[in-house]
Design an enzyme around this catalytic site. Structure first.
Site, PDB file in Angstrom:
ATOM      1  N   TYR A   1      -2.497  -0.920  10.455  1.00 48.68           N
ATOM      2  CA  TYR A   1      -2.332  -1.133   9.003  1.00 48.68           C
ATOM      3  C   TYR A   1      -0.953  -0.637   8.560  1.00 48.68           C
ATOM      4  CZ  TYR A   1      -3.883  -1.102   4.053  1.00 48.68           C
ATOM      5  OH  TYR A   1      -4.027  -1.322   2.702  1.00 48.68           O
TER       6      TYR A   1
ATOM      7  N   SER B   1       0.872  -1.181   0.000  1.00 52.07           N
ATOM      8  CA  SER B   1       0.000   0.000   0.000  1.00 52.07           C
ATOM      9  C   SER B   1       0.903   1.223   0.000  1.00 52.07           C
ATOM     10  CB  SER B   1      -0.846  -0.004   1.277  1.00 52.07           C
ATOM     11  OG  SER B   1      -1.431   1.268   1.496  1.00 52.07           O
TER      12      SER B   1
HETATM   13  P1  NAP Z   1     -11.013  -6.463  -0.436  1.00 48.23           P
HETATM   14  O1  NAP Z   1     -11.897  -6.644  -1.615  1.00 48.23           O
HETATM   15  O2  NAP Z   1     -11.618  -6.226   0.901  1.00 48.23           O
HETATM   16  O3  NAP Z   1     -10.028  -7.695  -0.412  1.00 48.23           O
HETATM   17  C1  NAP Z   1      -9.401  -8.177   0.727  1.00 48.23           C
HETATM   18  C2  NAP Z   1      -9.171  -9.655   0.483  1.00 48.23           C
HETATM   19  O4  NAP Z   1      -8.413 -10.196   1.566  1.00 48.23           O
HETATM   20  C3  NAP Z   1     -10.487 -10.441   0.406  1.00 48.23           C
HETATM   21  O5  NAP Z   1     -10.485 -11.195  -0.789  1.00 48.23           O
HETATM   22  C4  NAP Z   1     -10.434 -11.336   1.617  1.00 48.23           C
HETATM   23  O6  NAP Z   1     -10.954 -12.638   1.406  1.00 48.23           O
HETATM   24  C5  NAP Z   1      -8.942 -11.463   1.833  1.00 48.23           C
HETATM   25  N1  NAP Z   1      -8.648 -11.880   3.211  1.00 48.23           N
HETATM   26  C6  NAP Z   1      -8.878 -11.195   4.357  1.00 48.23           C
HETATM   27  N2  NAP Z   1      -8.491 -11.931   5.418  1.00 48.23           N
HETATM   28  C7  NAP Z   1      -8.007 -13.100   4.912  1.00 48.23           C
HETATM   29  C8  NAP Z   1      -7.457 -14.269   5.500  1.00 48.23           C
HETATM   30  N3  NAP Z   1      -7.314 -14.401   6.831  1.00 48.23           N
HETATM   31  N4  NAP Z   1      -7.054 -15.282   4.682  1.00 48.23           N
HETATM   32  C9  NAP Z   1      -7.195 -15.172   3.339  1.00 48.23           C
HETATM   33  N5  NAP Z   1      -7.716 -14.089   2.735  1.00 48.23           N
HETATM   34  C10 NAP Z   1      -8.116 -13.075   3.516  1.00 48.23           C
HETATM   35  O7  NAP Z   1     -10.037  -5.211  -0.656  1.00 48.23           O
HETATM   36  P2  NAP Z   1      -8.901  -4.936  -1.745  1.00 48.23           P
HETATM   37  O8  NAP Z   1      -8.848  -3.474  -1.900  1.00 48.23           O
HETATM   38  O9  NAP Z   1      -9.075  -5.791  -2.938  1.00 48.23           O
HETATM   39  O10 NAP Z   1      -7.587  -5.366  -0.947  1.00 48.23           O
HETATM   40  C11 NAP Z   1      -6.600  -6.235  -1.487  1.00 48.23           C
HETATM   41  C12 NAP Z   1      -5.220  -5.798  -1.004  1.00 48.23           C
HETATM   42  O11 NAP Z   1      -4.939  -4.498  -1.534  1.00 48.23           O
HETATM   43  C13 NAP Z   1      -5.087  -5.676   0.518  1.00 48.23           C
HETATM   44  O12 NAP Z   1      -3.829  -6.185   0.917  1.00 48.23           O
HETATM   45  C14 NAP Z   1      -5.139  -4.170   0.745  1.00 48.23           C
HETATM   46  O13 NAP Z   1      -4.458  -3.782   1.922  1.00 48.23           O
HETATM   47  C15 NAP Z   1      -4.435  -3.665  -0.510  1.00 48.23           C
HETATM   48  N6  NAP Z   1      -4.694  -2.272  -0.823  1.00 48.23           N
HETATM   49  C16 NAP Z   1      -5.932  -1.837  -1.225  1.00 48.23           C
HETATM   50  C17 NAP Z   1      -6.114  -0.508  -1.513  1.00 48.23           C
HETATM   51  C18 NAP Z   1      -7.439   0.040  -1.969  1.00 48.23           C
HETATM   52  O14 NAP Z   1      -7.571   1.273  -2.062  1.00 48.23           O
HETATM   53  N7  NAP Z   1      -8.422  -0.771  -2.277  1.00 48.23           N
HETATM   54  C19 NAP Z   1      -5.067   0.400  -1.364  1.00 48.23           C
HETATM   55  C20 NAP Z   1      -3.832  -0.062  -0.949  1.00 48.23           C
HETATM   56  C21 NAP Z   1      -3.658  -1.412  -0.684  1.00 48.23           C
HETATM   57  P3  NAP Z   1     -12.537 -12.994   1.510  1.00 48.23           P
HETATM   58  O15 NAP Z   1     -13.251 -11.954   0.666  1.00 48.23           O
HETATM   59  O16 NAP Z   1     -12.624 -14.369   0.960  1.00 48.23           O
HETATM   60  O17 NAP Z   1     -12.924 -12.892   2.953  1.00 48.23           O
END
Ligand code: NAP
Length: 256
Positions: free
Chosen positions: A157, A144
């Protein structure tokens, strides 16, 4: 593009958001996929169908990245089903909001377990098999902008993503001699479920977009394209770097 023909990729958290898009993109590039999810079974199944529709193969595995047996299961499934695991995308992540002085121990433990312990031990299991087989590999962490930039109200975080930055830097040195590259992709603000509260708050959203030089939120495709590059032969000499995918947000500090 068919640049990943013959390669096998594990993507964690691939039933929603960024992880789902990454798995679909790597599938279109002809990688075989191990699709991890913990709660989003229907989403993971939709990812598998999209990969198959693109002409590749995929298997769905329910695995909690905080559990040692589960991360081992992900790596074992790749080897038993597809004969190797060449690319690991540590994407699963979560955040919990609280002022620092109110942060409960349980929130600290959970965020660190998903965002840092998970990538640490899944990468360990991934590397052990590659080392035995004397094969090269790619580790790509979705960190991130908060591996670098402060985020008041989200100290846990920031700790986890800052830790992921140093894990990447250390492993670059430890795993380079094995032919394994390690890089981070650092998204800024991407429209996914993790940002539901922000996406529903018009005033906050407008203020944020004003701070993004490219003038828009990022898409999951913006992130997946960079991951596809890092998994490809074009990136074979790239290791130890963080790739910002943030529309310029990180560089936009200015005096008022
Ligand atoms: P998201 O749709 O909420 O995705 C998070 C994912 O993590 C979900 O698929 C969830 O699985 C999985 N997860 C959570 N706990 C878990 C566990 N214990 N074991 C296995 N899987 C687990 O949000 P996203 O934005 O796509 O996030 C993906 C990554 O991008 C994260 O690392 C986040 O920090 C990073 N990120 C996102 C943003 C943004 O603006 N969106 C910015 C910077 C970084 P389930 O759905 O199956 O529960």
């Amino acid at each position: 593009m068919q640049g990943l023909q013959g390669k096998v990729a594990i993507v964690t958290g691939a039933g929603s958001g960024i992880g789902q898009e990454i798995a679909k993109r790597l599938g279109r590039d002809r990688a075989k996929l191990v699709i991890d999810y913990v709660g989003s079974e229907a989403g993971a199944d939709a990812t598998r169908k999209a990969v198959e529709a693109a002409g590749s193969q995929a298997v769905v595995v329910q695995a909690d990245v905080t559990k040692m047996a589960d991360v081992q299961k992900l790596v074992d499934t790749a080897w038993t089903q597809f004969g190797s695991a060449d690319v690991l995308v540590n994407n699963a992540g979560m955040e919990k909001r609280s002022d620092f002085w109110d942060t409960p121990e349980a929130d600290y433990d959970k965020v660190m377990a998903v965002n840092l312990k998970g990538p640490f031990f899944l990468t360990q299991a991934f590397v052990r098999r590659l080392r035995e087989a004397k094969r090269p590999g790619r580790v790509i962490n979705i960190s991130s902008v908060h591996e670098e930039m402060a985020f008041p109200g989200f100290a846990t975080y920031c700790c986890s993503k800052g830790g992921l930055r140093m894990l990447m830097r250390d492993l670059t040195v430890e795993l380079g001699p094995l032919g394994i590259t390690v890089n981070n992709v650092a998204p800024g603000a991407i429209a996914t479920p993790i940002n539901t509260a922000l996406l529903n708050d018009k005033a906050k959203l407008e203020a944020l977009v004003k701070n993004i030089p490219l003038g828009r939120l990022g898409t999951t495709e913006d992130v997946a394209g960079v991951v596809a590059f890092l998994a490809s032969d074009d990136a074979s000499y790239v290791t130890g770097a963080t790739f910002l995918v943030d529309g310029g947000l990180m560089r936009n500090y200015h005096e008022q």
